[in-house]
Motif scaffolding. Structure first.
Motif, PDB file in Angstrom:
ATOM      1  N   SER A  53       4.436   6.845   6.331  1.00  0.00           N
ATOM      2  CA  SER A  53       3.429   6.131   7.120  1.00  0.00           C
ATOM      3  C   SER A  53       3.164   6.808   8.467  1.00  0.00           C
ATOM      4  O   SER A  53       2.107   6.612   9.054  1.00  0.00           O
ATOM      5  CB  SER A  53       3.857   4.679   7.348  1.00  0.00           C
ATOM      6  N   ASP A  54       4.115   7.611   8.954  1.00  0.00           N
ATOM      7  CA  ASP A  54       3.977   8.273  10.255  1.00  0.00           C
ATOM      8  C   ASP A  54       3.482   9.716  10.164  1.00  0.00           C
ATOM      9  O   ASP A  54       3.246  10.347  11.189  1.00  0.00           O
ATOM     10  CB  ASP A  54       5.323   8.252  10.997  1.00  0.00           C
ATOM     11  N   ASP A  83      -4.718   5.934   2.593  1.00  0.00           N
ATOM     12  CA  ASP A  83      -4.135   4.673   2.136  1.00  0.00           C
ATOM     13  C   ASP A  83      -4.653   4.435   0.724  1.00  0.00           C
ATOM     14  O   ASP A  83      -5.855   4.550   0.488  1.00  0.00           O
ATOM     15  CB  ASP A  83      -4.604   3.502   3.000  1.00  0.00           C
ATOM     16  N   LYS A 137       8.912   8.876   8.279  1.00  0.00           N
ATOM     17  CA  LYS A 137       8.365   8.046   7.220  1.00  0.00           C
ATOM     18  C   LYS A 137       6.969   8.547   6.824  1.00  0.00           C
ATOM     19  O   LYS A 137       6.214   9.013   7.677  1.00  0.00           O
ATOM     20  CB  LYS A 137       8.244   6.598   7.690  1.00  0.00           C
ATOM     21  N   LYS A 186       0.849  -1.186   0.000  1.00  0.00           N
ATOM     22  CA  LYS A 186       0.000   0.000   0.000  1.00  0.00           C
ATOM     23  C   LYS A 186       0.885   1.237   0.000  1.00  0.00           C
ATOM     24  O   LYS A 186       2.046   1.193   0.409  1.00  0.00           O
ATOM     25  CB  LYS A 186      -0.941   0.012   1.191  1.00  0.00           C
ATOM     26  N   SER A 187       0.351   2.311  -0.493  1.00  0.00           N
ATOM     27  CA  SER A 187       1.034   3.593  -0.496  1.00  0.00           C
ATOM     28  C   SER A 187       0.126   4.608   0.179  1.00  0.00           C
ATOM     29  O   SER A 187      -1.001   4.293   0.569  1.00  0.00           O
ATOM     30  CB  SER A 187       1.339   4.027  -1.929  1.00  0.00           C
ATOM     31  N   PHE A 188       0.623   5.822   0.305  1.00  0.00           N
ATOM     32  CA  PHE A 188      -0.154   6.909   0.900  1.00  0.00           C
ATOM     33  C   PHE A 188      -0.189   8.093  -0.048  1.00  0.00           C
ATOM     34  O   PHE A 188       0.830   8.433  -0.649  1.00  0.00           O
ATOM     35  CB  PHE A 188       0.474   7.368   2.229  1.00  0.00           C
ATOM     36  N   SER A 217       5.441   5.469  -0.798  1.00  0.00           N
ATOM     37  CA  SER A 217       5.376   4.209  -0.074  1.00  0.00           C
ATOM     38  C   SER A 217       5.577   4.499   1.409  1.00  0.00           C
ATOM     39  O   SER A 217       6.029   5.584   1.780  1.00  0.00           O
ATOM     40  CB  SER A 217       6.428   3.238  -0.610  1.00  0.00           C
ATOM     41  N   PRO A 218       5.232   3.560   2.289  1.00  0.00           N
ATOM     42  CA  PRO A 218       5.276   3.822   3.729  1.00  0.00           C
ATOM     43  C   PRO A 218       6.622   4.323   4.247  1.00  0.00           C
ATOM     44  O   PRO A 218       6.670   5.155   5.142  1.00  0.00           O
ATOM     45  CB  PRO A 218       4.941   2.462   4.351  1.00  0.00           C
ATOM     46  N   LYS A 242      -4.438  12.385   4.347  1.00  0.00           N
ATOM     47  CA  LYS A 242      -3.504  11.274   4.123  1.00  0.00           C
ATOM     48  C   LYS A 242      -4.361  10.029   3.958  1.00  0.00           C
ATOM     49  O   LYS A 242      -5.057   9.626   4.877  1.00  0.00           O
ATOM     50  CB  LYS A 242      -2.542  11.111   5.297  1.00  0.00           C
TER      51      LYS A 242
END
Length: 191
Positions: free
Chosen positions: A106-107, A129, A104, A70-72, A85-86, A127
């Motif tokens: 993801s954070d 997913d 990151k 998965k990406s964001f 990417s995460p 943000k």
């Protein structure tokens, strides 16, 4: 440039990301195609202090691979967005536009601020997913100075592969410390 098959969990969407380069604005796909052109340089930060200045720097390597996770999609108040990417490094700023830390993708949290390519704070308003099915790309700026590894991607200041490795190394140290603490606690409990 050396090229790698695998983008090691810190890349941006090749077809959705533009880079400021010595050859004009290029997409990630254009970067991949031009990997043998030694004249190609990307814009990167000269200093994280005021005044905000960027200049063109050579690239050591370009990494790319199909997305497998998965990406964001990170979107800002000014309308900028990037698919990452995460593990891709994002430069977080204060509301006054001062660099705070690299984290990151993801954070990253809604309400935090990122820096734009002109050094201004821009609030993250979304943000999401997403399942990005295209190719991912990243590269390494040829420099030993950490601030020069901060690069505008779609007008948002992000880190390159060197920053990704630095974050991964920091996370590994944190993981090791927590494992040591857990191990010491389990030995104490067994005594």
């Amino acid at each position: 440039f050396p090229s790698h098959d695998k983008c090691r969990c810190g890349c941006v969407a090749a077809d959705e990301t533009n880079f400021e380069t010595s050859m004009g604005n290029l997409s990630g796909r254009d970067l991949i195609r031009s990997k043998l052109n030694s004249e190609l340089k990307v814009s990167s930060v000269d200093s994280l202090n005021s005044p905000w200045v960027t200049s063109d720097k050579a690239i050591n390597s370009i990494m790319h691979a199909p997305s497998k996770e998965k990406s964001f999609r990170i979107e800002t108040r000014s309308g900028r967005s990037v698919i990452a990417s995460p593990g891709h490094p994002v430069l977080i700023a204060s509301s006054a536009g001062l660099p705070v830390l690299m984290k990151k993708a993801s954070d990253v949290r809604v309400g935090e601020f990122v820096l734009t390519n002109n050094g201004e704070a821009d609030e993250v308003v979304s943000k999401k997913d997403i399942e990005y099915k295209g190719e991912l790309v990243n590269f390494n700026v040829r420099s030993s100075r950490s601030e020069e590894h901060v690069v505008p991607m779609n007008g948002i200041m992000l880190g390159d592969y060197a920053w990704q490795e630095r974050i991964n190394s920091r996370d590994a140290r944190i993981l090791l410390r927590s494992e040591v603490a857990r191990e010491l606690k389990s030995k104490k409990d067994s005594l």
